[in-house]
Design a protein around this motif. Structure first.
Motif, PDB file in Angstrom:
ATOM      1  N   THR A 177       0.820  -1.203   0.000  1.00 52.88           N
ATOM      2  CA  THR A 177       0.000   0.000   0.000  1.00 52.88           C
ATOM      3  C   THR A 177       0.852   1.250   0.000  1.00 52.88           C
ATOM      4  OG1 THR A 177      -1.679  -1.201   1.224  1.00 52.88           O
ATOM      5  CG2 THR A 177      -1.858   1.197   1.195  1.00 52.88           C
ATOM      6  N   THR A 603      -6.656  -0.038  -8.758  1.00 55.52           N
ATOM      7  CA  THR A 603      -6.867  -0.849  -7.559  1.00 55.52           C
ATOM      8  C   THR A 603      -6.981  -2.296  -7.971  1.00 55.52           C
ATOM      9  OG1 THR A 603      -8.019   0.970  -6.445  1.00 55.52           O
ATOM     10  CG2 THR A 603      -8.337  -1.240  -5.557  1.00 55.52           C
ATOM     11  N   ASN A 605      -7.014  -6.232  -6.429  1.00 58.96           N
ATOM     12  CA  ASN A 605      -7.124  -7.084  -5.241  1.00 58.96           C
ATOM     13  C   ASN A 605      -7.123  -6.255  -3.963  1.00 58.96           C
ATOM     14  OD1 ASN A 605      -7.100  -9.409  -6.874  1.00 58.96           O
ATOM     15  ND2 ASN A 605      -4.857  -9.439  -6.872  1.00 58.96           N
ATOM     16  N   GLY A 606      -7.799  -5.113  -4.008  1.00 65.38           N
ATOM     17  CA  GLY A 606      -7.903  -4.264  -2.837  1.00 65.38           C
ATOM     18  C   GLY A 606      -6.691  -3.409  -2.561  1.00 65.38           C
ATOM     19  N   THR A 607      -5.702  -3.456  -3.415  1.00 64.09           N
ATOM     20  CA  THR A 607      -4.466  -2.692  -3.226  1.00 64.09           C
ATOM     21  C   THR A 607      -4.299  -1.696  -4.353  1.00 64.09           C
ATOM     22  OG1 THR A 607      -3.415  -4.572  -2.128  1.00 64.09           O
ATOM     23  CG2 THR A 607      -1.957  -2.865  -2.981  1.00 64.09           C
TER      24      THR A 607
END
Length: 670
Positions: A177, A603, A605-607
Motif C-alpha cells: 500500500t 486498484t 485485489n484491494g491494493t
C-alpha cells in the motif's frame, strides 16, 4: 513390495495431473526502513521465491533479463547514497540464450538502498522493480511500492535528541500500500473502464478449458523417454539372453507354478525399485538447485558431451564399460546364500550390475537429459519408465512361458542396435557441446556447423545400416534385412532434410537441439511474422472496423520461450498465413520501459498500484482481464474483447497451435 509398487504408481499419477491455475505469485517481497544513524537510514527489500524460481540481481547488461532497480517517484528532505546494493549469495553463470553472464538469487533475494536525511520533514516514495523467471516462463517486470515519511532533526543538532528522531523516523513496514501522501509529481490518469475492451473475461476464458502447464507435459515426456530407453536396453546383448534363463529358473525352482509367477513379479518389482532408487539418489546427491543449474552450466555440459562421446565409442566397439567383476560376484554369491524376498532382490541387483556395459550408456544419456530439464523429480520419473520397460518381459514370460519359444534368438542383430544407439548418443552429445559453446562465446559450433555434423552422422548411420560400414563386433553377413533397409532410408532422408538448414531453413524437427538462428552466418530464409499493432486499444478498434478477430500476444523482450515460439511455430507457413491474413495480431511487451504520458493508478485485489510504464499497463491488462501473468501468453478475441478459445502458452507443437487458431476462427464466424 506391493506397497512400494503402489506408491510408485501413485506418485506417477499425481505428478501427471494437469495444473490449471494460470495466475502465478512465486515471488513475495517486503520492505523495511532501518535507521543507521541520526541522519542516515537504509531501505531493505527482502524477497522469498518458490522453488525453481530466481530473481535477477542489479546491473545486468542491456539486452538481457530485467535487472533489479530502485526508482523514486518523490523525495523531499533526503537524498540517495550510492546505488541499490544486492545482499547475500549471488549466483553468476553464463546464459546461452542471452549470450551474457547473468546474476540472480534463488530462495531468498535481498537488496538495500542507503538514504541520507538532510533534516526536518522527509518523504520518500517509489518502487523496487525486479525480474523473475523459472525454466518455463518469466514474470513481467514487477514493482514493489514503498512510502516512508517522518521528521528528523538537522544534522548539526542530531545528537541532541536522538531518541525522538529515531522514534519519528521509524514508520510501519509497508509492502504494497502506498501512503496517501505518496502522490506522484503529475496527476495520474485513470483507465477508461467504460470501454468493453478492458472488461475482465476470466470466467469466459475458463469456460473454454484451461491449458495444461508445460511442466506436466515435460514429466510425461520424461517418463516415456525412460520407457523407450528401457525397451532399447532389452534388445542389447547384455539383457536379451538373460530373460529366458531367469524366467526358467523361477519356474523350475518350485513345483508351485503360482509361486514361480509370484517370484517373477517380485523380481520385476525389485528392478523397478533399484532403478527408481538410482534416480532419487541423483537428486539427493546433486540437490534441487544443482539440477536446475545444469541446463545452462557450461562445465557440466562439457562433461556431459565427453561422457556421451565415450558411451558412443563403447557402443561402436572401441572398449566395454563394465563394473568390477567382484561386485557382481559378491552380490551373486549373496543371492545364492539367502532365501525369500532378499534372494530375489539380490538377483535383480546382479542383473543390474552384469548388464551395465549395455544399459549404462542408455541410463547415462537418460539421466543427463532429464537432469538438464531442471525438474527435481525428473531422474526418478525417467528411471521409473526405464525400469518398467526392463522388468515387464521377465514378468510376462513367467506368466506365459510358451511365449519363450517365439523369442528371437540372440545374434548379430543385437550389436546393430548397440551401434545405432552409439550414433544417436554421438548426435545428442553435440547438443550439450552447443550449450557450452554458446556460454563461452567460442563460436565453434554455430548453427550451420552443428547441422553439418548432424548431416554427416545420420548419413553415416544410413550407410552403416546398408552394410557399407563395419565395426569390430559386426559379423560378416552381407545381407541387409527389410527392417534395416527402412531404417537406413529414414536416416538418409533425415540427413537430406537437414541440408536446407545450412542456408537458413528453420527445420522445425531439430529446432529444440540446434543452436539458435542468430548464430547462422548465412541465411536466405525470411518468413517472419510481425504484429500489426503494439497498442491494445488501437488494435482492437482496427479489428472492429475491419471485422476481423484478434490475437493478443503477451510477450517480453527478455522472454526466451517467446522467441522460441516465434522461430519454431510462427514461421510455419500455415501459422504465418493465418496470423498475417486472418487475424489482427497485437503484440504487447510487458517489459516495455517507455514511460506513460501520465502515471495510472489502479486498484487490484484491494491494493492501489501505480502503473508507470507501457509495460506496466500491458502487464496489468493481462492480469486484470485474463487472470494470467506469465509469458508467452496468447489469447484470441472477437471485436468486443470476448475470448474465442482457451488461452495458449509455451508449446512448440505446431499442430496444436494451428488447431488453436482455427478453432478461434470457427467460433468467430459463428
Amino acid at each position: 513390495m506391493k506397497r512400494r509398487i503402489t506408491l510408485s504408481w501413485l506418485l506417477m499419477a499425481l505428478i501427471c495431473l494437469p495444473m490449471f491455475a494460470q495466475m502465478q505469485d512465486p515471488v513475495r517481497f517486503k520492505t523495511e526502513w532501518k535507521n543507521l544513524s541520526a541522519n542516515e537510514a537504509e531501505i531493505i527489500f527482502t524477497g522469498t521465491m518458490d522453488q525453481g524460481w530466481h530473481v535477477y540481481s542489479t546491473d545486468l547488461q542491456e539486452g538481457g533479463p530485467t535487472s533489479a532497480t530502485f526508482n523514486i517517484d518523490k523525495i523531499e528532505g533526503a537524498e540517495l547514497v550510492g546505488k541499490l546494493t544486492p545482499i547475500g549469495k549471488e549466483i553468476k553463470q553464463m546464459d546461452p540464450i542471452f549470450e551474457m553472464e547473468v546474476k540472480f538469487f534463488e530462495g531468498t533475494a535481498k537488496f538495500s538502498q542507503k538514504v541520507k536525511l538532510t533534516g526536518g520533514d522527509y518523504l520518500i516514495t517509489g518502487y523496487l522493480e525486479f525480474g523473475a523467471c523459472n525454466d518455463q516462463n518469466c514474470l513481467p517486470p514487477t514493482s514493489v511500492d514503498f512510502s516512508y515519511k517522518g521528521t528528523v532533526a538537522a544534522a548539526a543538532s542530531a545528537t541532541s535528541a536522538p531518541a525522538k528522531t529515531e522514534e519519528a523516523a521509524a514508520p510501519a513496514e509497508s509492502t504494497e500500500t502506498v501512503d496517501s501522501t505518496a502522490a506522484v509529481t503529475t496527476a495520474p490518469q485513470t483507465l477508461q473502464e467504460a470501454t468493453d475492451y478492458w472488461k475482465p473475461v476470466i470466467k469466459e476464458l475458463s469456460n473454454y478449458g484451461s491449458t495444461e502447464e508445460q511442466e506436466s507435459h515435460s514429466w510425461i515426456y520424461i517418463f516415456f523417454t525412460g520407457l523407450v530407453g528401457g525397451i532399447l536396453a532389452l534388445f542389447t546383448p547384455c539383457v536379451w539372453p538373460i530373460i529366458p534363463m531367469t524366467v526358467s529358473f523361477f519356474l523350475k525352482r518350485t513345483k508351485d507354478k503360482k509361486k514361480g509367477i509370484r517370484d517373477a513379479w517380485t523380481y520385476g518389482a525389485s528392478i523397478v525399485v533399484i532403478y527408481v532408487a538410482l534416480g532419487l539418489a541423483i537428486t539427493l546427491i546433486f540437490g534441487a538447485s544443482a539440477l536446475n543449474a545444469l541446463s545452462t552450466n557450461a562445465i557440466f555440459n562439457i562433461l556431459f558431451f565427453l561422457m556421451l562421446v565415450i558411451f558412443a565409442a563403447s557402443f561402436f566397439g572401441a572398449f566395454e564399460i563394465t563394473l568390477p567383476s567382484k561386485w557382481s560376484n559378491a552380490v551373486d554369491s549373496k543371492a545364492e546364500a539367502t532365501t525369500g524376498l532378499l534372494s530375489i532382490f539380490l538377483m535383480a541387483f546382479t542383473l543390474s550390475l552384469v548388464s551395465f556395459s549395455c544399459t549404462g550408456p542408455i541410463i547415462g544419456f537418460l539421466l543427463v537429459e532429464v537432469s538438464t530439464t531442471g525438474s527435481v523429480v525428473a531422474p526418478a520419473i525417467g528411471m521409473l519408465g526405464f525400469a518398467i520397460a526392463l522388468a515387464l518381459p521377465f514378468t510376462l514370460f513367467a506368466m506365459f512361458p510358451s511365449w519363450l519359444k517365439s523369442m528371437p534368438k540372440s545374434g548379430g542383430w543385437m550389436n546393430v542396435i548397440k551401434v545405432v544407439l552409439g550414433f544417436l548418443e554421438l548426435a545428442f552429445a553435440l547438443k550439450f557441446l552447443s550449450v557450452a559453446d554458446l556460454a563461452y562465446g567460442w563460436r565453434l559450433l554455430d548453427r550451420e556447423t552443428f547441422l553439418a555434423l548432424w548431416i554427416v552422422i545420420f548419413a553415416l548411420l544410413g550407410m552403416y545400416l546398408l552394410g557399407k560400414i563395419k565395426f569390430p563386433h559386426d559379423d560378416n553377413n552381407n545381407k541387409v534385412g527389410v527392417g534395416r533397409f527402412f531404417l537406413a532410408l529414414i536416416s538418409l532422408a533425415f540427413a537430406v532434410y537437414m541440408i536446407p538448414g545450412l542456408w537458413g531453413a528453420p527445420l522445425k524437427a531439430v529446432s529444440a537441439f540446434a543452436p539458435p538462428m542468430q548464430t547462422q552466418d548465412f541465411n536466405l530464409y525470411k518468413n517472419e511474422v510481425h504484429a500489426k499493432f503494439t497498442d491494445f486499444d488501437a488494435g482492437m478498434e482496427y479489428a472492429r472496423q475491419n471485422n476481423k478477430p484478434v490475437m493478443i500476444d503477451f510477450t517480453g523482450y527478455g522472454c526466451v520461450n517467446c522467441r522460441k515460439m516465434e522461430l519454431a511455430v510462427w514461421t510455419d507457413p500455415k501459422v504465418s498465413q493465418m496470423l498475417n491474413d486472418d487475424y489482427v495480431l497485437i503484440t504487447l511487451y510487458v517489459d516495455e520501459k517507455t514511460k506513460l504520458p501520465e502515471p495510472i493508478k489502479v486498484t487490484e485485489n484491494g491494493t492501489e498500484r501505480t502503473l508507470r510504464t507501457i509495460g506496466d499497463k500491458w502487464s496489468y491488462l493481462q492480469r486484470s482481464k485474463f487472470g494470467a501473468n506469465a509469458q508467452p501468453f496468447y489469447v484470441l478475441l472477437d471485436n468486443e474483447g470476448m475470448p474465442l478459445n482457451k488461452s495458449y502458452s509455451y508449446d512448440e507443437d505446431i499442430a496444436k497451435y494451428v488447431d488453436f487458431l482455427q478453432t478461434g476462427l470457427k467460433n468467430y464466424k459463428k
